[in-house]
Design an enzyme around this catalytic site. Structure first.
Site, PDB file in Angstrom:
ATOM      1  N   HIS A  24       4.815   5.762   9.280  1.00  0.00           N
ATOM      2  CA  HIS A  24       5.275   4.506   8.843  1.00  0.00           C
ATOM      3  C   HIS A  24       5.207   3.466  10.077  1.00  0.00           C
ATOM      4  CE1 HIS A  24       9.826   6.164   9.891  1.00  0.00           C
ATOM      5  NE2 HIS A  24       8.985   5.935  10.872  1.00  0.00           N
ATOM      6  N   ASN A  25       4.899   2.166   9.444  1.00  0.00           N
ATOM      7  CA  ASN A  25       4.904   1.158  10.448  1.00  0.00           C
ATOM      8  C   ASN A  25       3.639   1.067  11.340  1.00  0.00           C
ATOM      9  OD1 ASN A  25       8.026   1.351   9.535  1.00  0.00           O
ATOM     10  ND2 ASN A  25       7.014  -0.643   9.400  1.00  0.00           N
TER      11      ASN A  25
END
Length: 339
Positions: free
Chosen positions: A238-239
């Protein structure tokens, strides 16, 4: 489909040597090429194959032309020329050619012109599919996801909700985009799940291999920029942000909030720590473990090269003793200094 040599030369900006009216129907290797085939030579160590090649034509540089016994297209980079000719002669089928009766499509889905959706695909509410999008059999496209024109999903691709994909993208089978990132808080030994509220934003002309996973962001989106290519079985947490034109080889793992710059080349089975940055134009060789930021362009490696098992055992034993050896060396240096 067939092209004459003259037509291919015009497409590539190449120079014809030989008969420009000859038809080319497919690409092949130097060793296996036959009548109607075009091949290429981009590395002089394979030059000896030219003498025996039965290809109708060869993509070749000016420097190698004197060694070519057959028709040729002369250009600066034969490998790039081969890639473009292969695209022109490509016979790969489409993931889907029409909208199959078994596809489940929500009533409010916006379909562009000439969209094709394969058998048993599910397209949920709020989805927008651009012109000429192709969705293979068994795919799932979640709520409010958007696919740009000419993007293609092969069979059994999963796109969760709130995914944005640009134009001319290609995703191979088994890939999952937008599953929850690995976000948890720990309270006295109990794991508390943090809802992953971001999405995934993918640019234009991105290609993603089979069985790769790209997690949705925790609060903001995971981002893949234009012209990125990602191989099979990679994990993008994520991210993560991957910059323009970067290439990521198979089985690479990128931990959360990693930022990779533009035009990087990531070797296979590399592992990256999270919450750090990799600068533009960094090359990381295969099997590297990247635990710290990279701030200068260049080639980076880690790990022990292949040895026989006997040699490797000796190396491992010495590595385990390196602290002891360092202390002994320091004592000897001090003793010499005192003398």
């Amino acid at each position: 489909m067939a092209f004459t040599l003259a037509q291919l030369a015009q497409q590539l900006g190449a120079q014809v040597h030989g008969d420009g009216t000859l038809e080319i129907r497919k690409v092949a290797t130097l060793e296996k090429a036959g009548e109607g085939d075009i091949t290429f030579l981009s590395n002089k160590k394979y030059r000896h194959y030219l003498e025996q090649s039965k290809a109708t034509a060869v993509l070749i540089t000016e420097a190698d032309l004197p060694f070519c016994p057959t028709n040729a297209l002369v250009l600066k980079d034969p490998y790039v020329g081969f890639a473009r000719v292969a695209q022109l002669l490509d016979t790969t089928p489409q993931p889907a050619t029409d909208i199959h009766p078994s596809a489940v499509i929500a009533a409010d889905v916006q379909l562009g012109e000439r969209v094709a959706i394969g058998a048993n695909a599910v397209i949920e509410s709020g989805v927008v599919l651009g012109d000429d999008v192709r969705i293979g059999p068994g795919c799932f496209v979640g709520k409010n996801t958007r696919l740009g024109a000419r993007s293609r999903l092969w069979a059994n691709v999963t796109l969760y909700h709130n995914i944005t994909m640009g134009t001319d993208c290609l995703v191979q089978s088994g890939t999952v985009i937008g599953a929850d990132g690995f976000g948890y808080a720990n309270e006295r030994g109990e794991w508390i799940k943090i809802p992953q509220l971001g999405g995934v934003t993918i640019g234009n002309r991105v290609e993603i291999g089979a069985c790769t996973t790209i997690d949705r962001g925790a609060l903001e989106d995971t981002r893949i920029a234009d012209n990125v290519i990602i191989d099979n079985q990679c994990q993008i947490a994520h991210n993560v942000e991957i910059g323009y034109g970067t290439a990521v080889a198979g089985s690479t793992v990128m931990a959360g909030s990693l930022k990779v710059g533009k035009y990087c080349i990531i070797g296979g089975a590399s592992v990256f720590n999270g919450h750090m940055e990799i600068c533009d134009q960094a090359t990381v060789t295969g099997m590297a473990m990247v635990m710290r930021p990279i701030t200068e362009p260049g080639v980076y490696s880690s790990g022990i090269p292949l040895q026989t098992n006997k040699e490797w055992r000796k190396t491992a034993a010495r590595v385990m003793r390196i602290e002891e050896m360092h202390k002994r060396l320091s004592k000897l240096e001090k003793k010499l200094d005192q003398e």
